[in-house]
Design a protein around this motif. Structure first.
Motif, PDB file in Angstrom:
ATOM      1  N   TRP A  16       0.838  -1.197   0.000  1.00 11.94           N
ATOM      2  CA  TRP A  16       0.000   0.000   0.000  1.00 11.94           C
ATOM      3  C   TRP A  16       0.876   1.253   0.000  1.00 11.94           C
ATOM      4  CZ3 TRP A  16      -0.304   3.226   4.442  1.00 11.94           C
ATOM      5  CH2 TRP A  16      -1.222   4.255   4.342  1.00 11.94           C
ATOM      6  N   ALA A  17       1.913   1.273   0.845  1.00 13.70           N
ATOM      7  CA  ALA A  17       2.804   2.433   0.928  1.00 13.70           C
ATOM      8  C   ALA A  17       3.597   2.619  -0.367  1.00 13.70           C
ATOM      9  CB  ALA A  17       3.754   2.282   2.113  1.00 13.70           C
ATOM     10  N   ALA A  18       3.934   1.515  -1.038  1.00 12.29           N
ATOM     11  CA  ALA A  18       4.687   1.584  -2.294  1.00 12.29           C
ATOM     12  C   ALA A  18       3.779   1.862  -3.484  1.00 12.29           C
ATOM     13  CB  ALA A  18       5.458   0.288  -2.518  1.00 12.29           C
ATOM     14  N   ARG A  19       2.489   2.051  -3.223  1.00 10.56           N
ATOM     15  CA  ARG A  19       1.487   2.431  -4.217  1.00 10.56           C
ATOM     16  C   ARG A  19       1.230   1.375  -5.288  1.00 10.56           C
ATOM     17  NH1 ARG A  19      -0.542   7.489  -4.758  1.00 10.56           N
ATOM     18  NH2 ARG A  19      -0.061   8.840  -3.027  1.00 10.56           N
ATOM     19  N   PHE A  20       1.354   0.111  -4.921  1.00  9.79           N
ATOM     20  CA  PHE A  20       0.943  -0.951  -5.829  1.00  9.79           C
ATOM     21  C   PHE A  20      -0.567  -1.112  -5.788  1.00  9.79           C
ATOM     22  CE2 PHE A  20       5.391  -2.229  -5.317  1.00  9.79           C
ATOM     23  CZ  PHE A  20       5.733  -2.415  -6.643  1.00  9.79           C
ATOM     24  N   TYR A  21      -1.154  -0.823  -4.623  1.00  3.89           N
ATOM     25  CA  TYR A  21      -2.601  -0.915  -4.444  1.00  3.89           C
ATOM     26  C   TYR A  21      -3.109   0.344  -3.768  1.00  3.89           C
ATOM     27  CZ  TYR A  21      -1.770  -5.730  -5.656  1.00  3.89           C
ATOM     28  OH  TYR A  21      -1.371  -6.859  -6.319  1.00  3.89           O
ATOM     29  N   LYS A  22      -4.334   0.724  -4.109  1.00  4.68           N
ATOM     30  CA  LYS A  22      -4.907   1.972  -3.612  1.00  4.68           C
ATOM     31  C   LYS A  22      -5.288   1.901  -2.137  1.00  4.68           C
ATOM     32  CE  LYS A  22      -7.712   5.537  -5.652  1.00  4.68           C
ATOM     33  NZ  LYS A  22      -8.556   5.866  -6.779  1.00  4.68           N
ATOM     34  N   THR A  23      -5.680   0.728  -1.674  1.00  9.31           N
ATOM     35  CA  THR A  23      -6.035   0.556  -0.266  1.00  9.31           C
ATOM     36  C   THR A  23      -5.374  -0.700   0.272  1.00  9.31           C
ATOM     37  OG1 THR A  23      -7.999  -0.781  -0.718  1.00  9.31           O
ATOM     38  CG2 THR A  23      -8.314   1.613  -0.646  1.00  9.31           C
ATOM     39  N   VAL A  66       9.931  -6.987  -8.195  1.00  7.21           N
ATOM     40  CA  VAL A  66      10.634  -5.863  -7.583  1.00  7.21           C
ATOM     41  C   VAL A  66      11.480  -6.343  -6.419  1.00  7.21           C
ATOM     42  CG1 VAL A  66       8.881  -4.189  -8.264  1.00  7.21           C
ATOM     43  CG2 VAL A  66       8.703  -5.284  -6.049  1.00  7.21           C
ATOM     44  N   VAL A  67      12.541  -5.588  -6.145  1.00  5.48           N
ATOM     45  CA  VAL A  67      13.412  -5.845  -5.007  1.00  5.48           C
ATOM     46  C   VAL A  67      13.185  -4.714  -4.007  1.00  5.48           C
ATOM     47  CG1 VAL A  67      15.801  -6.094  -4.249  1.00  5.48           C
ATOM     48  CG2 VAL A  67      15.098  -6.999  -6.466  1.00  5.48           C
ATOM     49  N   VAL A  68      12.963  -5.067  -2.758  1.00  6.67           N
ATOM     50  CA  VAL A  68      12.698  -4.077  -1.716  1.00  6.67           C
ATOM     51  C   VAL A  68      13.992  -3.337  -1.390  1.00  6.67           C
ATOM     52  CG1 VAL A  68      11.908  -3.733   0.653  1.00  6.67           C
ATOM     53  CG2 VAL A  68      10.856  -5.497  -0.766  1.00  6.67           C
ATOM     54  N   LYS A  69      13.959  -2.000  -1.543  1.00  8.48           N
ATOM     55  CA  LYS A  69      15.133  -1.179  -1.248  1.00  8.48           C
ATOM     56  C   LYS A  69      14.986  -0.420   0.064  1.00  8.48           C
ATOM     57  CE  LYS A  69      16.806   1.340  -4.482  1.00  8.48           C
ATOM     58  NZ  LYS A  69      16.927   2.267  -5.617  1.00  8.48           N
ATOM     59  N   GLN A  74       4.148   4.462   5.731  1.00  5.77           N
ATOM     60  CA  GLN A  74       3.347   5.641   5.402  1.00  5.77           C
ATOM     61  C   GLN A  74       3.243   5.780   3.889  1.00  5.77           C
ATOM     62  OE1 GLN A  74       5.277   8.934   7.272  1.00  5.77           O
ATOM     63  NE2 GLN A  74       4.319   8.520   9.258  1.00  5.77           N
ATOM     64  N   ARG A  75       2.048   6.072   3.434  1.00  7.52           N
ATOM     65  CA  ARG A  75       1.823   6.259   2.007  1.00  7.52           C
ATOM     66  C   ARG A  75       2.152   7.708   1.663  1.00  7.52           C
ATOM     67  NH1 ARG A  75      -1.371   3.459  -1.960  1.00  7.52           N
ATOM     68  NH2 ARG A  75      -2.299   4.877  -3.469  1.00  7.52           N
ATOM     69  N   ARG A  76       3.074   7.902   0.743  1.00  7.07           N
ATOM     70  CA  ARG A  76       3.502   9.241   0.345  1.00  7.07           C
ATOM     71  C   ARG A  76       3.277   9.396  -1.155  1.00  7.07           C
ATOM     72  NH1 ARG A  76       7.311  11.667   4.610  1.00  7.07           N
ATOM     73  NH2 ARG A  76       6.738  10.276   6.307  1.00  7.07           N
TER      74      ARG A  76
END
Length: 134
Positions: A16-23, A66-69, A74-76
């Motif tokens: 959610w925070a990485a904006r792959f999904y809206k909620t 994707v690789v987590v960096k 928090q969603r920004r």
């Protein structure tokens, strides 16, 4: 961003925070439906995300690896969210190839204003077999 070594972020919250999904609810549904794989395996919503982990996300027709960096709960904005992960080169190439294949299929098979007849269905099936990689 929470770049602490001991930060514990759930998979649904990170997606959610990485904006792959809206909620988070959509992220939860995708994880439970098998659309998200953590390190090549299905996982639970509460899986703790670690730096350097590989996550495969299916969105529509596309699969992104994707690789987590970085970790964040928090969603920004989108520019900041893109700093949380890096898509692999193979994933980008595969997505571009699939997009091109779909584009060619659409050009070769314009949308019909009727249900395809037997001959048209055979032509579509022949084209699919010819263009699918073996």
């Amino acid at each position: 961003m929470a770049d602490k070594d001991n930060a514990k972020i759930r998979l649904d919250k990170w997606l959610w925070a990485a904006r792959f999904y809206k909620t988070r609810a959509l992220a939860k549904t995708a994880i439970e439906g098998g659309k998200v794989q953590y390190e090549g395996q299905r996982s639970k919503v509460s899986k703790i995300v670690e730096l350097g982990a590989t996550i495969k996300v299916r969105q529509g027709f596309d699969d992104k690896v994707v690789v987590v960096k970085a970790l964040s709960d928090q969603r920004r904005g989108a520019p900041e969210a893109q700093l949380l992960y890096e898509e692999t080169a193979e994933s980008i190439k595969h997505r571009m190839d699939e997009t091109e294949r779909r584009r060619k299929f659409k050009q070769a098979n314009p949308l019909f204003d009727h249900k395809p007849n037997k001959k048209e269905r055979r032509q579509m099936e022949k084209w699919r077999k010819d263009t699918m990689p073996s």
